[in-house]
Enzyme design. Structure first.
Site, mmCIF file in Angstrom:
data_model
loop_
_atom_site.group_PDB
_atom_site.id
_atom_site.type_symbol
_atom_site.label_atom_id
_atom_site.label_comp_id
_atom_site.label_asym_id
_atom_site.label_seq_id
_atom_site.Cartn_x
_atom_site.Cartn_y
_atom_site.Cartn_z
ATOM 1 N N LYS A 103 -17.332 -0.467 6.563
ATOM 2 C CA LYS A 103 -17.791 -1.444 5.576
ATOM 3 C C LYS A 103 -19.309 -1.420 5.402
ATOM 4 O O LYS A 103 -19.812 -1.494 4.281
ATOM 5 C CB LYS A 103 -17.331 -2.844 5.987
ATOM 6 C CG LYS A 103 -17.693 -3.884 4.944
ATOM 7 C CD LYS A 103 -16.990 -5.211 5.174
ATOM 8 C CE LYS A 103 -17.277 -6.153 4.005
ATOM 9 N NZ LYS A 103 -16.659 -7.460 4.192
ATOM 10 N N GLU A 116 0.807 -1.222 0.000
ATOM 11 C CA GLU A 116 0.000 0.000 0.000
ATOM 12 C C GLU A 116 0.840 1.272 0.000
ATOM 13 O O GLU A 116 0.408 2.315 -0.494
ATOM 14 C CB GLU A 116 -0.966 0.015 1.186
ATOM 15 C CG GLU A 116 -2.110 -0.992 1.082
ATOM 16 C CD GLU A 116 -1.752 -2.370 1.606
ATOM 17 O OE1 GLU A 116 -0.552 -2.617 1.897
ATOM 18 O OE2 GLU A 116 -2.654 -3.214 1.726
ATOM 19 N N PHE A 148 -11.281 -6.742 14.463
ATOM 20 C CA PHE A 148 -10.243 -7.227 13.557
ATOM 21 C C PHE A 148 -9.951 -6.173 12.489
ATOM 22 O O PHE A 148 -10.849 -5.681 11.836
ATOM 23 C CB PHE A 148 -10.706 -8.533 12.908
ATOM 24 C CG PHE A 148 -9.723 -9.071 11.903
ATOM 25 C CD1 PHE A 148 -8.447 -9.460 12.299
ATOM 26 C CD2 PHE A 148 -10.064 -9.168 10.560
ATOM 27 C CE1 PHE A 148 -7.535 -9.942 11.368
ATOM 28 C CE2 PHE A 148 -9.159 -9.656 9.628
ATOM 29 C CZ PHE A 148 -7.887 -10.038 10.032
ATOM 30 N N GLN A 149 -8.686 -5.830 12.340
ATOM 31 C CA GLN A 149 -8.221 -4.836 11.361
ATOM 32 C C GLN A 149 -8.831 -3.455 11.572
ATOM 33 O O GLN A 149 -9.082 -2.723 10.626
ATOM 34 C CB GLN A 149 -8.454 -5.339 9.934
ATOM 35 C CG GLN A 149 -7.628 -6.598 9.657
ATOM 36 C CD GLN A 149 -7.479 -6.935 8.201
ATOM 37 O OE1 GLN A 149 -8.383 -6.704 7.410
ATOM 38 N NE2 GLN A 149 -6.335 -7.497 7.831
ATOM 39 N N MET A 161 24.475 8.620 1.885
ATOM 40 C CA MET A 161 24.284 9.904 2.551
ATOM 41 C C MET A 161 24.569 9.789 4.050
ATOM 42 O O MET A 161 25.127 10.691 4.667
ATOM 43 C CB MET A 161 22.857 10.404 2.295
ATOM 44 C CG MET A 161 22.616 11.821 2.752
ATOM 45 S SD MET A 161 23.798 12.973 2.032
ATOM 46 C CE MET A 161 22.884 13.564 0.612
HETATM 47 C C1 LIG Z 1 12.565 5.537 4.979
HETATM 48 C C2 LIG Z 1 13.854 6.198 5.295
HETATM 49 N N1 LIG Z 1 14.693 5.660 6.223
HETATM 50 C C3 LIG Z 1 15.867 6.249 6.506
HETATM 51 C C4 LIG Z 1 16.251 7.402 5.882
HETATM 52 C C5 LIG Z 1 17.568 8.068 6.208
HETATM 53 N N2 LIG Z 1 18.461 8.059 5.033
HETATM 54 C C6 LIG Z 1 18.590 9.138 4.237
HETATM 55 S S1 LIG Z 1 19.594 8.855 2.941
HETATM 56 C C7 LIG Z 1 19.899 7.281 3.440
HETATM 57 C C8 LIG Z 1 20.803 6.384 2.645
HETATM 58 C C9 LIG Z 1 20.227 6.017 1.337
HETATM 59 O O1 LIG Z 1 21.024 5.024 0.742
HETATM 60 P P1 LIG Z 1 20.940 4.732 -0.804
HETATM 61 O O2 LIG Z 1 19.527 4.572 -1.200
HETATM 62 O O3 LIG Z 1 21.853 3.610 -1.121
HETATM 63 O O4 LIG Z 1 21.417 6.097 -1.437
HETATM 64 P P2 LIG Z 1 22.892 6.759 -1.468
HETATM 65 O O5 LIG Z 1 22.915 7.811 -0.425
HETATM 66 O O6 LIG Z 1 23.870 5.686 -1.213
HETATM 67 O O7 LIG Z 1 22.981 7.341 -2.834
HETATM 68 C C10 LIG Z 1 19.215 7.001 4.614
HETATM 69 C C11 LIG Z 1 19.288 5.732 5.350
HETATM 70 C C12 LIG Z 1 15.321 7.949 4.947
HETATM 71 N N3 LIG Z 1 15.558 9.089 4.320
HETATM 72 N N4 LIG Z 1 14.166 7.322 4.655
#
Ligand SMILES: Cc1ncc(C[n+]2csc(CCOP(=O)(O)OP(=O)(O)O)c2C)c(N)n1
Ligand SMILES: [Mg+2]
Lengths: 163, 573
Positions: free
Chosen positions: B163, B51, B113-114, B481
């Protein structure tokens, strides 16, 4: 600075929770809150008091106005207004205290609305300051229970908050 | 009058609203609605695999088209799975209507439920929500939901339907309202003319002006107006992450993106400006850095349709509440009427100064043909292979910033990313929404090996509907990042930012029925890109291995001014 914000909103389920939720979500504090339907049953009037400088109050009122159910609002503290809070209080009333409490109630133009041999139940309306002054005058040691309604308010003169 | 069940009314309301496509996933509480959907063919339902992806797909569709995205989910876990996507749309002001099923009304509150209190969960992340109490209210609630979602500052609106209110046994007269009026909701339709005139006078006085344009310009269909005004005045323009494409990136008046990973010249120009014309932007912390040090010498004109955005983070000197397009139109008209032109000499000096900044440090990175590939290089190759004409969705991380910096967006609605919430997992489902909207367009999803795994199951949806998306997986084998911050602020301690045991993405793509291409040599990059885009009717998953140690620059120095930046691992301002 303390502000009294008075809101006309749709009398619908969920509306109150959105107002209250907004305050917690954005880190604003609510000091008092009162809400009841108005003469027009489709509308509720909600009054709340909060603290903040002009900038913060501007933000609060803007965000409140954005809520779909908020029809109109006014910061009463911006102009001349009347504010009232009602308090019910149980006070120890034994021995010499009994007469003393009665005198204090009279001075503050309160009413004793229930009596037992050892307790007076006092009703008092007025500004928040007045209610606090009364508690001070009776002495906190004498106070058994306090219920306050929260502030409601209305502007002075011909100005009305309506749709 | 025609009588319909609640479920039929939901579907008819969608038809009458002109909705062509919805994204969803069935479950107990919405089975009546799914049955009604089955018996018509005007509204196409897209079955996602999670979803969250339904909301992102609807969101991508909305961002690319300007039309509201529509989502249908069941109660409980179906609804809670949608929450991240709703919050993503909310933070970026995307018009969306989410219909969520609810347990039968006589069970509400019983921990049935749900059962989850979806309006309660969503309160801080929707523009508004409705809970249906009577099937007869459905047409009006649906109309209101679309009206609220798409007007003023757009946003997601939830309609929660128990529902029993969709039961086929209860039929009530159906009429879809042509118009709705809400006494308590009247978005501003015009900016104040006095304020606009005052703003124009400020524009004409300015010696070092900058136009700072955000996502509101795109949402408000004001790109053309912005470009007109900027050209008329010869003012420099910078776009926020959300605003990329609002002003053409290849225009010589464009300074690039501003903010945390903005260009040197955009951030320097902002800091030294004497006038900032902020359009549909919100002075987000990723733009301003420390607001106390923000643009000390600037008069700020702030135009936004949402009054609560104005003076929220940075005090505006000339606030204008109104639709950006209308305000800009009136600004241009007022300029023509006054007949005065800006201070040309001062502007020439200003452009010269900006030229100096551009020369000192444009966007750049170091490339060793014998070393590993660089992520920036991949984005440049993508730009080349697509002629700058692709819709680009992105996930969140370094790859997102590189895409924002190096793909030059000349048109609005072509750059689609989660700016406000920064939701990893957004890119692929958002690309699906875009591809459904424009089946023949090139759609690229720039992602990382971390982000793509947050909604990778959607590769299955892509196969089912034959979506020829190009997944550009910039694989740096790290949560890049996060790793960058750890390098810069935590002494290089890479706590949990290494993506160990990665799948073989090529095989994975193949097992989903798609084409996978692995690239790890410089000389293969351009060829592989071309090959991928030549496969017009196939999804191609490009797994491109790049330098794990690359950082995104410029980067704001925390708690500094907007001009305080790291320019590389060793240079700072
Ligand atoms: C759902 C979610 N969890 C954690 C983060 C924190 N976060 C920001 S960038 C990142 C790393 C992303 O890794 P990747 O997709 O491999 O991209 P890269 O930076 O390596 O290009 C994280 C964990 C986020 N933005 N969103
Ligand atoms: Mg990565």
């Amino acid at each position: 600075m303390r502000r009294i914000i008075s809101i006309l909103m749709e009398n619908e389920p969920g509306a109150l929770s959105r107002v209250v939720g907004l305050f917690s979500q954005r880190g604003y504090n609510i000091e008092t809150l009162t809400v009841a339907p108005t003469e027009d049953r489709t509308l509720s009037r909600l009054t709340l008091t909060t603290f903040g400088d002009d900038l913060k109050i501007e933000q609060i009122t803007k965000h409140l106005n954005k809520l779909i159910e908020v029809v109109k609002l006014v910061d009463l503290t911006e102009g001349a207004h009347i504010e009232r809070e009602i308090m019910l209080m149980k006070v120890k009333a034994t021995g010499a205290q009994r007469a003393e409490v009665k005198r204090t109630v009279d001075i503050f133009r309160g009413q004793i609305v229930d009596v037992t041999s050892s307790v007076y139940t006092v009703q008092l309306a007025g500004t928040t300051d007045k209610l606090e002054a009364f508690i001070g005058a009776v002495g906190e040691a004498q106070v058994l229970e306090v219920v306050r309604s929260g502030v409601s308010g209305i502007s002075r003169g011909e100005k009305v908050l309506s749709i | 009058m025609e009588k319909l069940s609640g479920a039929e009314m939901v579907v008819r309301a969608l038809q009458d609203e002109g909705v062509e496509i919805i994204f969803g996933y069935p479950g107990g509480a919405v089975l009546h609605i799914y049955d009604a959907l089955f018996q018509q063919d005007k509204v196409q339902h897209i079955l996602v695999r999670h979803e969250q992806a339904a909301t992102h797909a609807a969101d991508g569709y909305a961002r690319a088209t300007g039309k509201p995205g529509v989502v249908l989910v069941t109660s409980g876990p179906g609804a809670t799975n949608a929450v991240t996507g709703i919050a993503t749309a909310y933070m970026d002001s995307i018009p969306m209507v989410i219909v969520s099923g609810q347990v039968r009304s006589d069970w509400i509150g019983d921990d049935a439920f749900q059962e989850t209190d979806m309006p309660g969960i969503c309160r801080p992340i929707v523009k508004h929500s409705f809970a249906v109490r009577d099937p007869a209210d459905i047409p009006e609630m649906m109309k209101k939901a679309f009206y609220i979602a798409t007007t003023g500052r757009p946003g997601p609106v939830l309609v929660d339907i128990p529902k029993d209110k969709t039961s086929p046994l209860v039929k009530v007269p159906y009429e879809y309202p042509k118009k709705v009026k809400l006494r308590s909701y009247n978005p501003v339709t015009r900016g104040h003319s006095g304020q606009i005139r005052k703003a124009v006078e400020e524009l004409l006085k300015a010696k070092r002006p900058v136009i700072y344009a955000g996502g509101g310009v795109i949402q408000g269909e004001a790109s053309k107006h912005l470009t007109d005004l900027a050209h008329k005045l010869d003012f420099p323009v910078t776009n926020t992450l959300m605003g990329l494409g609002a002003f053409p990136a290849t225009d010589k008046q464009f300074l690039g993106m501003l903010g945390m990973h903005g260009t040197y010249e955009a951030n320097m120009a902002m800091h030294n400006a004497d006038l900032i014309l902020a359009l549909g932007a919100r002075f987000d912390d990723r733009v301003t850095n420390d607001t106390k040090k923000f643009c000390p010498g600037a008069t700020i004109i702030h135009v936004d349709v949402d009054p609560a955005t104005i003076s929220k983070n940075v005090r505006a000197d000339v606030p204008i509440v109104g639709p950006v397009s209308q305000v800009l139109e009136e600004m241009v008209a007022t300029l023509d009427e006054i007949g005065v032109t800006p201070d040309e000499k001062a502007l020439a000096r200003w452009w010269e100064e900006i030229g100096g900044w551009r020369e000192y440090h444009g966007l750049r990175y170091e490339l060793d043909p014998n070393g590993p590939m660089k992520p920036q290089q991949v984005v440049q190759a993508l730009y080349k292979a697509t002629n700058g004409d692709a819709y680009v969705t992105s996930d969140v991380g370094q790859h997102q910033m590189f895409a924002a910096q190096f793909y030059k967006f000349d048109k609005p609605r072509y750059w689609i990313n989660s700016g406000g919430l920064g939701t990893m997992g957004f890119g692929l489902p958002a690309a699906m929404g875009v591809q459904f909207a424009f089946p023949d367009a090139m759609v690229a999803c720039v992602t990382g090996e971390g982000s793509i795994q947050m909604n990778i199951q959607e590769l299955s949806t892509c196969l089912q509907y034959g979506l020829p998306i190009k997944v550009i997986n910039i694989n740096n084998q790290a949560l890049g990042m996060v790793r960058q911050w750890q390098d810069m602020q935590y002494g290089g301690r890479h706590s949990q930012s290494y993506m160990d045991s990665l799948p073989d993405f090529v095989k994975l793509a193949e097992s989903y029925g798609h084409v996978g291409i692995r690239v790890d040599k410089h000389e293969d990059l351009d060829k592989a890109m071309e090959e991928a885009f030549a496969l017009k009717d196939r999804l191609v998953f490009m797994d491109i291995y790049v330098d794990p140690s690359e950082h995104v620059y410029p980067m704001h120095i925390a708690d500094g001014a907007i001009r305080d930046m790291w320019l590389s691992k060793t240079e700072r301002t």
